[in-house]
Design a protein around this motif. Sequence first.
Motif, PDB file in Angstrom:
ATOM      1  N   ALA A   1      30.487  44.877 -24.926  1.00 33.64           N
ATOM      2  CA  ALA A   1      30.768  46.264 -25.300  1.00 33.64           C
ATOM      3  C   ALA A   1      29.610  46.857 -26.096  1.00 33.64           C
ATOM      4  O   ALA A   1      29.097  46.234 -27.027  1.00 33.64           O
ATOM      5  CB  ALA A   1      32.052  46.328 -26.127  1.00 33.64           C
ATOM      6  N   GLY A   2      29.205  48.062 -25.699  1.00 34.04           N
ATOM      7  CA  GLY A   2      28.135  48.759 -26.412  1.00 34.04           C
ATOM      8  C   GLY A   2      26.735  48.366 -26.020  1.00 34.04           C
ATOM      9  O   GLY A   2      25.764  48.944 -26.514  1.00 34.04           O
ATOM     10  N   ALA A   3      26.583  47.402 -25.123  1.00 32.60           N
ATOM     11  CA  ALA A   3      25.244  46.950 -24.730  1.00 32.60           C
ATOM     12  C   ALA A   3      24.560  48.005 -23.866  1.00 32.60           C
ATOM     13  O   ALA A   3      25.184  48.614 -23.001  1.00 32.60           O
ATOM     14  CB  ALA A   3      25.330  45.642 -23.969  1.00 32.60           C
ATOM     15  N   SER A   4      23.281  48.206 -24.108  1.00 30.42           N
ATOM     16  CA  SER A   4      22.515  49.161 -23.310  1.00 30.42           C
ATOM     17  C   SER A   4      21.065  48.725 -23.259  1.00 30.42           C
ATOM     18  O   SER A   4      20.608  47.935 -24.086  1.00 30.42           O
ATOM     19  CB  SER A   4      22.619  50.571 -23.915  1.00 30.42           C
ATOM     20  OG  SER A   4      22.047  50.595 -25.212  1.00 30.42           O
ATOM     21  N   GLY A   5      20.361  49.235 -22.256  1.00 31.62           N
ATOM     22  CA  GLY A   5      18.956  48.886 -22.114  1.00 31.62           C
ATOM     23  C   GLY A   5      18.708  48.129 -20.827  1.00 31.62           C
ATOM     24  O   GLY A   5      19.575  48.039 -19.951  1.00 31.62           O
ATOM     25  N   ALA A   6      17.526  47.564 -20.727  1.00 28.17           N
ATOM     26  CA  ALA A   6      17.121  46.845 -19.518  1.00 28.17           C
ATOM     27  C   ALA A   6      17.750  45.453 -19.465  1.00 28.17           C
ATOM     28  O   ALA A   6      18.190  44.906 -20.480  1.00 28.17           O
ATOM     29  CB  ALA A   6      15.602  46.727 -19.478  1.00 28.17           C
TER      30      ALA A   6
END
Length: 226
Positions: A201-206
């Motif tokens: 949950a909440g993870a973002s990016g490459a």
Amino acid sequence: MHWLKSVCIASCLLGIAHTSWAGVVVGGTRVVYDGSKKEASISVMNPEKTTPYLIQSWVEDASAGGAQKAPFIMTPPLFRLDAGQENVLRIIRTGGTFVENKESVFWVNIKSIPASEKSDANQLQISVKTRIKLFYRPASLSGSASDAYKSLKFSRSGNQLQVNNPTPYHVSFYRVSVGKDEISNAGMVAPQSSLTWTIPAGASGAASWQAINDFGGISADASAPL
């Protein structure tokens, strides 16, 4: 008395820890069977100073959950390994039909059983089974197994992360992350297949990842935008 009790408990725990670390050492975390060869091998060593072990080994079919007999034998299948000694287990193909355009995977099982001493007292014997992957690699495969992780394709849909493996090789993950958040128990993606995980949950990016090579080493980092 309280400090004495604490010392005794710590000593017992330390003894248990030493026992759990003792035993037979298997010389690898995986075995690659080259389809152009007649056999593959892996070593087992007994680092103990006095205790001999009984070693039992066999191969299971990974795709069938071990229910089917694998087309390999291990020799010697059962033997005594004395203290301070090392032996080599040979894996020999006995038949079977394999797809020739990608790897197949099996399980190598190595069970070690410590010898018991003659005594009237009760004894606790613990056998340990080591289970490692056996990759059957046809000789005609193109590309390089060590570079297969670089060809993986990652995509994101909502909270799902998918990896597609277009290569003929299995890729075992050491780490898979989205941004700074790591996927738990990333596992392995089979050749010409895909694998999906739930993103933290909440993870973002490459997406970034590292793979485990044929020798149990860790690859360089690879990354791809999502």
